[in-house]
Design a protein around this motif. Structure first.
Motif, PDB file in Angstrom:
ATOM      1  N   TYR A 399       0.829  -1.218   0.000  1.00  0.00           N
ATOM      2  CA  TYR A 399       0.000   0.000   0.000  1.00  0.00           C
ATOM      3  C   TYR A 399       0.860   1.264   0.000  1.00  0.00           C
ATOM      4  CZ  TYR A 399      -4.605  -2.071   0.047  1.00  0.00           C
ATOM      5  OH  TYR A 399      -5.754  -2.731  -0.328  1.00  0.00           O
ATOM      6  N   ALA A 400       1.992   1.232   0.721  1.00  0.00           N
ATOM      7  CA  ALA A 400       2.871   2.422   0.713  1.00  0.00           C
ATOM      8  C   ALA A 400       3.355   2.683  -0.708  1.00  0.00           C
ATOM      9  CB  ALA A 400       4.044   2.204   1.665  1.00  0.00           C
ATOM     10  N   ALA A 401       3.675   1.614  -1.432  1.00  0.00           N
ATOM     11  CA  ALA A 401       4.134   1.775  -2.815  1.00  0.00           C
ATOM     12  C   ALA A 401       2.983   2.215  -3.718  1.00  0.00           C
ATOM     13  CB  ALA A 401       4.736   0.467  -3.319  1.00  0.00           C
ATOM     14  N   ALA A 402       1.802   1.630  -3.498  1.00  0.00           N
ATOM     15  CA  ALA A 402       0.633   1.977  -4.328  1.00  0.00           C
ATOM     16  C   ALA A 402       0.267   3.450  -4.158  1.00  0.00           C
ATOM     17  CB  ALA A 402      -0.551   1.089  -3.965  1.00  0.00           C
ATOM     18  N   ASP A 403       0.476   3.972  -2.943  1.00  0.00           N
ATOM     19  CA  ASP A 403       0.170   5.389  -2.690  1.00  0.00           C
ATOM     20  C   ASP A 403       1.007   6.316  -3.556  1.00  0.00           C
ATOM     21  OD1 ASP A 403      -1.743   4.877  -0.804  1.00  0.00           O
ATOM     22  OD2 ASP A 403      -0.401   5.107   0.930  1.00  0.00           O
ATOM     23  N   ARG A 404       2.158   5.825  -4.030  1.00  0.00           N
ATOM     24  CA  ARG A 404       3.038   6.696  -4.832  1.00  0.00           C
ATOM     25  C   ARG A 404       2.629   6.736  -6.301  1.00  0.00           C
ATOM     26  NH1 ARG A 404       7.573   3.766  -2.246  1.00  0.00           N
ATOM     27  NH2 ARG A 404       7.641   4.633  -0.167  1.00  0.00           N
ATOM     28  N   ILE A 405       1.703   5.864  -6.690  1.00  0.00           N
ATOM     29  CA  ILE A 405       1.319   5.793  -8.104  1.00  0.00           C
ATOM     30  C   ILE A 405      -0.011   6.496  -8.316  1.00  0.00           C
ATOM     31  CG2 ILE A 405       0.786   4.252 -10.031  1.00  0.00           C
ATOM     32  CD1 ILE A 405       2.679   2.233  -8.809  1.00  0.00           C
ATOM     33  N   ARG A 406      -0.028   7.405  -9.265  1.00  0.00           N
ATOM     34  CA  ARG A 406      -1.248   8.170  -9.519  1.00  0.00           C
ATOM     35  C   ARG A 406      -1.642   8.110 -10.991  1.00  0.00           C
ATOM     36  NH1 ARG A 406       2.183  10.438  -6.563  1.00  0.00           N
ATOM     37  NH2 ARG A 406       3.097  11.401  -8.403  1.00  0.00           N
ATOM     38  N   PHE A 407      -2.920   7.936 -11.255  1.00  0.00           N
ATOM     39  CA  PHE A 407      -3.488   8.239 -12.577  1.00  0.00           C
ATOM     40  C   PHE A 407      -4.956   8.562 -12.375  1.00  0.00           C
ATOM     41  CE2 PHE A 407      -3.366   3.575 -12.186  1.00  0.00           C
ATOM     42  CZ  PHE A 407      -4.667   3.200 -12.467  1.00  0.00           C
ATOM     43  N   GLU A 408      -5.473   9.414 -13.252  1.00  0.00           N
ATOM     44  CA  GLU A 408      -6.822   9.918 -13.072  1.00  0.00           C
ATOM     45  C   GLU A 408      -7.848   8.785 -13.080  1.00  0.00           C
ATOM     46  OE1 GLU A 408      -7.428  13.421 -15.599  1.00  0.00           O
ATOM     47  OE2 GLU A 408      -9.531  12.730 -15.597  1.00  0.00           O
ATOM     48  N   GLY A 409      -8.764   8.832 -12.120  1.00  0.00           N
ATOM     49  CA  GLY A 409      -9.841   7.849 -12.070  1.00  0.00           C
ATOM     50  C   GLY A 409      -9.439   6.536 -11.420  1.00  0.00           C
ATOM     51  N   GLN A 410      -8.191   6.438 -10.955  1.00  0.00           N
ATOM     52  CA  GLN A 410      -7.688   5.171 -10.400  1.00  0.00           C
ATOM     53  C   GLN A 410      -8.635   4.577  -9.355  1.00  0.00           C
ATOM     54  OE1 GLN A 410      -4.572   4.059  -7.099  1.00  0.00           O
ATOM     55  NE2 GLN A 410      -3.465   5.052  -8.757  1.00  0.00           N
ATOM     56  N   HIS A 411      -8.872   3.279  -9.484  1.00  0.00           N
ATOM     57  CA  HIS A 411      -9.691   2.577  -8.503  1.00  0.00           C
ATOM     58  C   HIS A 411      -8.891   1.424  -7.927  1.00  0.00           C
ATOM     59  CE1 HIS A 411     -12.757   0.375  -6.491  1.00  0.00           C
ATOM     60  NE2 HIS A 411     -12.646  -0.654  -7.307  1.00  0.00           N
ATOM     61  N   ARG A 412      -8.895   1.318  -6.612  1.00  0.00           N
ATOM     62  CA  ARG A 412      -8.270   0.163  -5.967  1.00  0.00           C
ATOM     63  C   ARG A 412      -9.063  -0.176  -4.717  1.00  0.00           C
ATOM     64  NH1 ARG A 412      -3.216   3.383  -3.058  1.00  0.00           N
ATOM     65  NH2 ARG A 412      -4.150   3.277  -0.980  1.00  0.00           N
ATOM     66  N   ARG A 413      -8.869  -1.376  -4.223  1.00  0.00           N
ATOM     67  CA  ARG A 413      -9.475  -1.730  -2.943  1.00  0.00           C
ATOM     68  C   ARG A 413      -8.501  -1.413  -1.821  1.00  0.00           C
ATOM     69  NH1 ARG A 413     -12.970  -7.259  -2.978  1.00  0.00           N
ATOM     70  NH2 ARG A 413     -12.487  -7.005  -0.762  1.00  0.00           N
ATOM     71  N   GLY A 414      -9.057  -1.037  -0.657  1.00  0.00           N
ATOM     72  CA  GLY A 414      -8.212  -0.690   0.477  1.00  0.00           C
ATOM     73  C   GLY A 414      -8.078  -1.825   1.475  1.00  0.00           C
ATOM     74  N   ASP A 415      -8.685  -2.980   1.157  1.00  0.00           N
ATOM     75  CA  ASP A 415      -8.732  -4.042   2.175  1.00  0.00           C
ATOM     76  C   ASP A 415      -8.095  -5.353   1.695  1.00  0.00           C
ATOM     77  OD1 ASP A 415     -10.624  -4.685   0.264  1.00  0.00           O
ATOM     78  OD2 ASP A 415     -12.194  -5.214   1.708  1.00  0.00           O
ATOM     79  N   ILE A 416      -7.156  -5.237   0.742  1.00  0.00           N
ATOM     80  CA  ILE A 416      -6.498  -6.452   0.260  1.00  0.00           C
ATOM     81  C   ILE A 416      -5.694  -7.079   1.407  1.00  0.00           C
ATOM     82  CG2 ILE A 416      -4.824  -7.407  -1.406  1.00  0.00           C
ATOM     83  CD1 ILE A 416      -7.486  -6.210  -2.639  1.00  0.00           C
ATOM     84  N   ALA A 417      -5.869  -8.363   1.588  1.00  0.00           N
ATOM     85  CA  ALA A 417      -5.139  -9.155   2.599  1.00  0.00           C
ATOM     86  C   ALA A 417      -5.592  -8.889   4.035  1.00  0.00           C
ATOM     87  CB  ALA A 417      -3.619  -8.965   2.487  1.00  0.00           C
ATOM     88  N   ASN A 418      -6.629  -8.077   4.228  1.00  0.00           N
ATOM     89  CA  ASN A 418      -7.072  -7.811   5.604  1.00  0.00           C
ATOM     90  C   ASN A 418      -7.423  -9.082   6.359  1.00  0.00           C
ATOM     91  OD1 ASN A 418      -6.777  -5.132   5.168  1.00  0.00           O
ATOM     92  ND2 ASN A 418      -8.881  -4.560   5.695  1.00  0.00           N
ATOM     93  N   ARG A 419      -7.989 -10.046   5.622  1.00  0.00           N
ATOM     94  CA  ARG A 419      -8.406 -11.293   6.275  1.00  0.00           C
ATOM     95  C   ARG A 419      -7.266 -12.021   6.952  1.00  0.00           C
ATOM     96  NH1 ARG A 419     -12.112 -13.146   2.154  1.00  0.00           N
ATOM     97  NH2 ARG A 419     -14.203 -12.747   2.932  1.00  0.00           N
ATOM     98  N   ALA A 420      -6.042 -11.819   6.442  1.00  0.00           N
ATOM     99  CA  ALA A 420      -4.907 -12.560   6.995  1.00  0.00           C
ATOM    100  C   ALA A 420      -4.247 -11.812   8.140  1.00  0.00           C
ATOM    101  CB  ALA A 420      -3.886 -12.832   5.895  1.00  0.00           C
ATOM    102  N   LEU A 421      -4.743 -10.612   8.458  1.00  0.00           N
ATOM    103  CA  LEU A 421      -4.115  -9.860   9.536  1.00  0.00           C
ATOM    104  C   LEU A 421      -4.558 -10.441  10.874  1.00  0.00           C
ATOM    105  CD1 LEU A 421      -4.503  -6.223   8.178  1.00  0.00           C
ATOM    106  CD2 LEU A 421      -2.623  -7.842   7.856  1.00  0.00           C
ATOM    107  N   PRO A 422      -3.665 -10.434  11.863  1.00  0.00           N
ATOM    108  CA  PRO A 422      -4.020 -11.023  13.149  1.00  0.00           C
ATOM    109  C   PRO A 422      -5.284 -10.362  13.720  1.00  0.00           C
ATOM    110  CG  PRO A 422      -1.705 -10.328  13.111  1.00  0.00           C
ATOM    111  CD  PRO A 422      -2.314  -9.894  11.823  1.00  0.00           C
ATOM    112  N   GLY A 423      -6.235 -11.197  14.143  1.00  0.00           N
ATOM    113  CA  GLY A 423      -7.434 -10.683  14.800  1.00  0.00           C
ATOM    114  C   GLY A 423      -8.441 -10.015  13.883  1.00  0.00           C
ATOM    115  N   ARG A 424      -8.254 -10.132  12.567  1.00  0.00           N
ATOM    116  CA  ARG A 424      -9.163  -9.449  11.644  1.00  0.00           C
ATOM    117  C   ARG A 424      -9.938 -10.444  10.784  1.00  0.00           C
ATOM    118  NH1 ARG A 424      -7.170  -4.293  10.149  1.00  0.00           N
ATOM    119  NH2 ARG A 424      -8.776  -4.088   8.564  1.00  0.00           N
ATOM    120  N   GLY A 425     -11.214 -10.199  10.611  1.00  0.00           N
ATOM    121  CA  GLY A 425     -11.945 -10.774   9.495  1.00  0.00           C
ATOM    122  C   GLY A 425     -12.324 -12.247   9.574  1.00  0.00           C
ATOM    123  N   ARG A 426     -11.640 -13.071  10.416  1.00  0.00           N
ATOM    124  CA  ARG A 426     -12.014 -14.473  10.390  1.00  0.00           C
ATOM    125  C   ARG A 426     -12.383 -14.976  11.783  1.00  0.00           C
ATOM    126  NH1 ARG A 426      -9.231 -18.650   8.541  1.00  0.00           N
ATOM    127  NH2 ARG A 426      -7.266 -18.096   9.418  1.00  0.00           N
TER     128      ARG A 426
END
Ligand code: AMP
Ligand code: GLY
Length: 426
Positions: A399-426
């Motif tokens: 995500y830190a790297a993705a924040d450096r990339i810009r183009f107009e209209g860009q769409h991304r999800r903000g929750d990739i891999a959240n399920r694998a984070l400790p205590g999250r999602g499962r």
């Protein structure tokens, strides 16, 4: 060795990047390849579906191994014609590729071999299909039988949205001839994972379990896409689930295909639904996943080439199995509007800055070189991929790297891999 990769997407870029690191590989070629594949010599005039042109190129450039990335050429029999021409090919025959090319073929095969899957019914008539969903009443999944770039599937809460999906697929033919036949499946509940088994038709080597994010929006809502991000390893596939997946799904499939006269050579991608430790097959694909491959290639420690070459030559049992100690996360940057309509030709800024982190690789899915940089050319544009000692570290880096990339209209999800984070999602 000289290795030719057929295809042009983010998955193929990740394969090219990984293959180029092999100590055995002297040169990587890609057909058609893409402007983003700096690791390969690209042949933009040779399409991945043109068997004759691939053979000509492979012979002229003394290629030792051809790796076919996408499903369409496999379904069309490109691997068969290359093999007939004497080339070593990683990728299944057209007959074996039916596991992906026809969802009904796959379901009927799984029934014959007692492979765990949802209940299903097949229809070629819209009215009969409509009557069936009305009669069944509950949630279901409607699928166009043929290839529809991962998008011909509607997960439905009840008969009303199932009827709408049937009218779109069979009536309006949104996916063309892929919608001449539909499957209506029991809607499975649980958590999904992607599991990859490389095979030479007999032996199997598996990769780390991965998880894709198919819906367009955060929280797994919105339309199905080709995949908005991925990570590996996926903790939902623990040792017990992996054992069951191998014993109940992977080995019976490889054995069944061999027994039915269509040995599976290439990578079998098992789309799993896991509930209470029980894995069932949502779908088979007959090629690497996109964007899972972007994550898997970064996460793999050793050499991929002996696996690809061993599978192609029937000697996979002799190939050293690469280690997979790290984790990796891929965040897809898509064009605004994807998976429906979107604009192209939009200037992209910041790719180099994103890649300044040595643990980050930006794989190109849909870009074109224009002037000093790149512009957008597809729905999925870039796969910003990072490795780390665990999923959480890899995720922060991506995500830190993705924040450096810009183009107009860009769409991304903000929750990739959240399920694998400790205590999250499962
Ligand atoms: P497919 O192209 O078959 O992988 O389907 C796309 C997506 O639809 C899958 O990744 C699942 O999220 C969902 N899906 C497909 N089949 C089923 C099913 N039988 N039950 C629940 N969800 C499903
Ligand atoms: N990641 C989904 C696919 O490759 O079909």
């Amino acid at each position: 060795m000289r290795v030719l990769v057929a295809g042009s997407g983010g998955r193929e870029h990740a394969l090219v990047w990984k293959i180029a690191q092999s100590p055995q590989v002297e040169r990587v070629l890609a057909a058609p390849g893409s402007d983003g594949m700096s690791e390969a010599t690209c042949y933009p005039d040779v399409s991945a579906g043109d068997g004759t042109a691939l053979i000509e190129l492979a012979k002229r450039e003394a290629v030792d191994l051809v790796v076919i990335g996408p499903e369409d050429p496999l379904a069309a029999g490109v691997a068969d014609v290359l093999r007939e021409a004497g080339l070593a090919v990683f990728g299944p025959s057209a007959a074996a590729a039916q596991l992906e090319g026809s969802k009904y073929f796959a379901r009927a095969f799984m029934s014959r071999h007692d492979i765990p899957q949802p209940a299903f019914a097949r229809f070629t008539d819209l009215d009969e299909a409509l009557a069936y969903v009305a009669e069944q009443g509950g949630p279901c999944v409607v699928k166009a039988d043929g290839l529809a770039a991962g998008k011909g599937v509607a997960v439905c809460d009840g008969p009303e949205d199932a009827a709408a999906a049937l009218r779109e697929i069979m009536g309006d033919r949104r996916f063309g001839a892929a919608g001449d036949e539909v499957l209506i499946e029991e809607r499975l509940l649980g958590e999904e994972a992607s599991y990859y088994a490389i095979s030479d038709g007999t032996h199997v080597v598996t990769l780390a379990p991965a998880q894709d994010h198919k819906r367009a929006q955060d929280g797994d809502v919105g339309e199905n896409t080709g995949g908005m991000g991925a990570y590996a390893p996926a903790p939902v596939v623990d040792a017990a689930v992996e054992k069951r997946t191998l014993e109940e799904i992977v080995h019976p499939t490889i054995r069944g295909m061999r027994e039915e006269g269509h040995p599976f050579v290439g990578v079998l991608y098992v789309g799993l639904m896991i509930r209470d430790g029980v894995p069932k097959v949502i779908e088979f694909n007959v090629r690497f996943g996109d964007p899972e491959t972007q994550a898997l290639m970064l996460q793999m420690d050793g050499d991929l080439v002996p696996l690809l070459d061993g599978a192609a030559r029937g000697t996979l049992d002799a190939a050293p199995v690469p280690g997979t100690s790290d984790a990796a996360v891929c965040v897809v940057l898509a064009s605004g509007g994807y998976p429906r309509n979107y604009e192209t030709g939009i200037r992209i800024e910041g790719i180099e800055s994103a890649e300044a982190d040595p643990d980050v690789v930006v794989f190109h899915s849909g870009t074109k070189r224009e002037g000093p940089g790149f512009v957008t050319k597809g729905g999925r544009v870039l796969g910003v991929t990072a490795r780390g000692s665990d999923v959480s570290t890899a995720r922060s880096r991506a995500y830190a790297a993705a924040d450096r990339i810009r183009f107009e209209g860009q769409h991304r999800r903000g929750d990739i891999a959240n399920r694998a984070l400790p205590g999250r999602g499962r």
